[in-house]
Every structure is written in C-alpha cells, then in structure tokens.
Design an enzyme around this catalytic site. Structure first.
Site, PDB file in Angstrom:
ATOM      1  N   GLY A 125       0.793  -1.224   0.000  1.00 27.02           N
ATOM      2  CA  GLY A 125       0.000   0.000   0.000  1.00 27.02           C
ATOM      3  C   GLY A 125       0.824   1.272   0.000  1.00 27.02           C
ATOM      4  O   GLY A 125       0.282   2.365  -0.028  1.00 27.02           O
ATOM      5  N   CYS A 126       2.132   1.128   0.054  1.00 27.78           N
ATOM      6  CA  CYS A 126       3.020   2.290   0.016  1.00 27.78           C
ATOM      7  C   CYS A 126       3.591   2.421  -1.397  1.00 27.78           C
ATOM      8  O   CYS A 126       4.027   1.424  -1.975  1.00 27.78           O
ATOM      9  CB  CYS A 126       4.171   2.135   1.003  1.00 27.78           C
ATOM     10  SG  CYS A 126       3.660   2.069   2.719  1.00 27.78           S
ATOM     11  N   VAL A 127       3.570   3.612  -1.942  1.00 29.26           N
ATOM     12  CA  VAL A 127       4.155   3.845  -3.261  1.00 29.26           C
ATOM     13  C   VAL A 127       5.669   3.695  -3.173  1.00 29.26           C
ATOM     14  O   VAL A 127       6.292   3.037  -3.992  1.00 29.26           O
ATOM     15  CB  VAL A 127       3.761   5.242  -3.803  1.00 29.26           C
ATOM     16  CG1 VAL A 127       4.489   5.548  -5.087  1.00 29.26           C
ATOM     17  CG2 VAL A 127       2.252   5.312  -4.012  1.00 29.26           C
TER      18      VAL A 127
END
Length: 142
Positions: free
Chosen positions: A46-48
């Site tokens: 969920g983290c870019v």
C-alpha cells in the site's frame, strides 16, 4: 525525541519547508536497517515508496512490540520515524490506544502530504496495528 516534544517542535516551526527538513532529519536518524531484511515479505503493501517493517516481541509481562523500519524515500523515512516513536516498545493495548489520526493532525501532516504519502502512512499504521492485534490475541489465548 519524545512524541510530545516532536509535536511541540512541529507546532513551533513557522513554515512547511522547515517542517519537511525536520521530517527528513528524523528519517536520517533511524537506526540502521539490515539490507538483508529489505525483502518483499518485509515490504509494507500500500506504500508507493518502498517501506520495510520488522517487528519483534519483547517477552515480558506484558509483552511489548519493538519495530524497525526503513524506506527508500526521505520524507517517508521521516514518517516511519514518527510511527516508531508512537508504537515501538509499547504493549499491544498501548499501540491500539494511540490516536494516530490526532497525532497526524497535530503535526499538521494531513494538510501537507500528498494523497499517495498519506495512503502509505495509513498502510504503515494498519500493518503495525495488525501486528499489535495479533500479539494481543496470542497473549489472551495463553
């Protein structure tokens, strides 16, 4: 830096350039994260940016969670440092009781971070809280 002192420091700084500088400095002060642990299984979904998270249970009564984390992005490393201050070394109950949204707002991050960074912050919080919930469930099952 203690969490309340961090909030006070953020509130004292007049502009966001200074706050971003402080965020980057917080990230630079993160403890060394082993390169060998920067694996896909330790990466937070969920983290870019890449964020890697490890947790260890500090057996005691009550047990506490110790977190280590790192990122490949300077601002995100600062966000990681804030979350480590909020959660690491705490019991599952303490972790789950932290009003991270309030902290986020008190630091003024809600207005300044891009939606992608905010989503990444939320993903890190969810993962850390999930580990706290798992430890709490395990402790209550004993």
């Amino acid at each position: 830096m203690e969490l309340q002192r961090l909030v006070d420091t953020f509130e004292f700084l007049d502009n966001w350039e200074d706050r971003y500088r402080l965020l980057i400095d917080l990230g630079k002060d993160l403890p060394e994260f082993p390169e060998s642990e920067k694996t896909e299984e330790n990466r937070v979904e969920g983290c870019v940016s890449n964020v890697w998270l490890l947790s260890d249970v500090n057996e005691g009564e009550p047990p506490r969670l110790d977190f280590k984390a790192d990122s490949d992005a300077f601002i995100v490393k600062g966000l990681v440092a804030i979350l480590l201050k909020a959660y690491s070394g705490r019991t599952p109950e303490e972790i789950l009781a932290v009003d991270i949204e309030d902290l986020f707002n008190r630091l003024g991050l809600a207005q300044q971070l891009t939606p992608n960074r905010r989503d990444g912050f939320v993903a890190m919080v969810k993962e850390m809280r999930s580990r706290a919930q798992a430890l709490r469930a395990e402790s209550h099952a004993k």
